[in-house]
Design a protein around this motif. Structure first.
Motif, PDB file in Angstrom:
ATOM      1  N   HIS A   1      69.834  44.373  64.147  1.00  0.00           N
ATOM      2  CA  HIS A   1      69.975  44.631  62.619  1.00  0.00           C
ATOM      3  C   HIS A   1      70.289  42.688  62.196  1.00  0.00           C
ATOM      4  O   HIS A   1      69.265  42.664  61.317  1.00  0.00           O
ATOM      5  N   PHE A   2      71.309  42.255  62.848  1.00  0.00           N
ATOM      6  CA  PHE A   2      72.606  41.315  62.759  1.00  0.00           C
ATOM      7  C   PHE A   2      71.189  40.983  63.367  1.00  0.00           C
ATOM      8  O   PHE A   2      70.900  39.100  62.751  1.00  0.00           O
ATOM      9  N   GLN A   3      70.955  40.806  64.600  1.00  0.00           N
ATOM     10  CA  GLN A   3      69.504  39.465  64.958  1.00  0.00           C
ATOM     11  C   GLN A   3      68.409  39.285  63.946  1.00  0.00           C
ATOM     12  O   GLN A   3      68.072  38.152  64.334  1.00  0.00           O
ATOM     13  N   GLN A   4      67.591  40.351  63.791  1.00  0.00           N
ATOM     14  CA  GLN A   4      66.798  39.998  62.558  1.00  0.00           C
ATOM     15  C   GLN A   4      66.936  39.629  61.633  1.00  0.00           C
ATOM     16  O   GLN A   4      66.224  37.968  61.431  1.00  0.00           O
ATOM     17  N   CYS A   5      67.994  39.779  61.143  1.00  0.00           N
ATOM     18  CA  CYS A   5      68.470  38.937  59.497  1.00  0.00           C
ATOM     19  C   CYS A   5      68.752  37.442  59.947  1.00  0.00           C
ATOM     20  O   CYS A   5      68.627  36.606  58.944  1.00  0.00           O
ATOM     21  N   ALA A   6      69.724  36.826  61.087  1.00  0.00           N
ATOM     22  CA  ALA A   6      70.204  35.769  61.585  1.00  0.00           C
ATOM     23  C   ALA A   6      68.646  35.480  61.855  1.00  0.00           C
ATOM     24  O   ALA A   6      68.339  33.630  60.888  1.00  0.00           O
ATOM     25  N   GLY A   7      67.600  35.542  62.801  1.00  0.00           N
ATOM     26  CA  GLY A   7      66.087  35.438  62.625  1.00  0.00           C
ATOM     27  C   GLY A   7      65.563  34.771  61.395  1.00  0.00           C
ATOM     28  O   GLY A   7      65.089  33.800  61.603  1.00  0.00           O
ATOM     29  N   LEU A   8      65.247  35.562  60.422  1.00  0.00           N
ATOM     30  CA  LEU A   8      64.511  36.010  58.534  1.00  0.00           C
ATOM     31  C   LEU A   8      65.521  34.808  58.924  1.00  0.00           C
ATOM     32  O   LEU A   8      64.711  33.641  57.660  1.00  0.00           O
ATOM     33  N   THR A   9      66.772  34.464  58.474  1.00  0.00           N
ATOM     34  CA  THR A   9      68.096  33.296  57.711  1.00  0.00           C
ATOM     35  C   THR A   9      67.537  31.900  58.297  1.00  0.00           C
ATOM     36  O   THR A   9      66.985  31.079  57.511  1.00  0.00           O
ATOM     37  N   ALA A  10      67.457  31.667  59.233  1.00  0.00           N
ATOM     38  CA  ALA A  10      66.363  30.287  60.427  1.00  0.00           C
ATOM     39  C   ALA A  10      65.717  29.960  59.524  1.00  0.00           C
ATOM     40  O   ALA A  10      65.084  28.981  59.534  1.00  0.00           O
ATOM     41  N   GLN A  11      64.641  30.990  60.039  1.00  0.00           N
ATOM     42  CA  GLN A  11      62.650  30.713  59.088  1.00  0.00           C
ATOM     43  C   GLN A  11      63.217  30.566  57.775  1.00  0.00           C
ATOM     44  O   GLN A  11      62.351  29.862  57.670  1.00  0.00           O
ATOM     45  N   ALA A  12      63.793  31.062  57.396  1.00  0.00           N
ATOM     46  CA  ALA A  12      63.390  30.816  55.604  1.00  0.00           C
ATOM     47  C   ALA A  12      64.205  29.372  55.893  1.00  0.00           C
ATOM     48  O   ALA A  12      63.510  28.185  54.990  1.00  0.00           O
ATOM     49  N   ALA A  13      65.171  28.974  56.683  1.00  0.00           N
ATOM     50  CA  ALA A  13      65.808  27.394  56.113  1.00  0.00           C
ATOM     51  C   ALA A  13      64.492  26.631  56.758  1.00  0.00           C
ATOM     52  O   ALA A  13      64.374  25.622  55.806  1.00  0.00           O
TER      53      ALA A  13
END
Length: 188
Positions: free
Chosen positions: A133-145
């Motif tokens: 879950h943490f890794q997915q959210c980190a990836g979505l954070t980078a992707q959205a940025a």
């Protein structure tokens, strides 16, 4: 790259990648949550004009899907917020329609890339595994940025020359993230 439309300008691509990495670093080192990380990386990186405290104040309520409601993905909320800040900075009342159009573009690009914009839907398969879950959210954070930076630089390419490269290229370790959080807590 998460978006097929690339600027093809090496300077812009470098800034976009660095902003995405900086947002991910904020999240992975637990200095900031999703929305805060996206807003902070774009605001400071492209000269949004907010202080770090102001950027945190406007974005914190949107973290973890709007105050832990499970609704809109916080990373997407941060991307929309930062895009509005950067596109509307010089004449917000003149650019309101353009900012709304940009929000819709971000929404549509994010949904196309991920299949949903709702945090509950996005995290359904990983919610019982904290690490995934943490890794997915980190990836979505980078992707959205990245998506937001790309959209901003498509519309305001002059901002690439004003990018704070020292800031966007800085990375902290997990220990550095803890120290940063402590500094913020005790500097009130």
């Amino acid at each position: 790259m998460s978006d097929a439309r690339q600027t093809r300008d090496p300077a812009s691509e470098a800034v976009i990648a660095a902003i995405a990495d900086r947002a991910r670093n904020f999240y992975e080192t637990r200095q900031m949550l999703c929305t805060e990380a996206v807003v902070a990386a774009l605001n400071q990186g492209l000269g949004g004009g907010l202080t770090e405290a102001q950027a945190t104040a406007v974005s914190a309520p949107f973290c973890i899907a709007m105050g832990e409601s499970g609704c809109v993905c916080g990373a997407l909320s941060g991307a929309v917020m930062a895009t509005g800040l950067l596109l509307g900075k010089d004449g917000a009342f003149l650019h309101r329609q353009s900012m709304r159009d940009s929000a819709r573009q971000l929404h549509d690009r994010f949904k196309f890339a991920n299949g949903a914009t709702c945090c509950r839907v996005l995290s359904r398969k990983v919610k019982h595994n904290k690490k995934e879950h943490f890794q997915q959210c980190a990836g979505l954070t980078a992707q959205a940025a990245e998506m937001a930076a790309r959209l901003v630089l498509e519309k305001r390419p002059e901002l690439v020359k004003q990018a704070d490269n020292a800031f966007i290229n800085r990375r902290q370790s997990s220990i550095g993230g803890v120290l940063s959080r402590l500094v913020h807590l005790f500097s009130r």
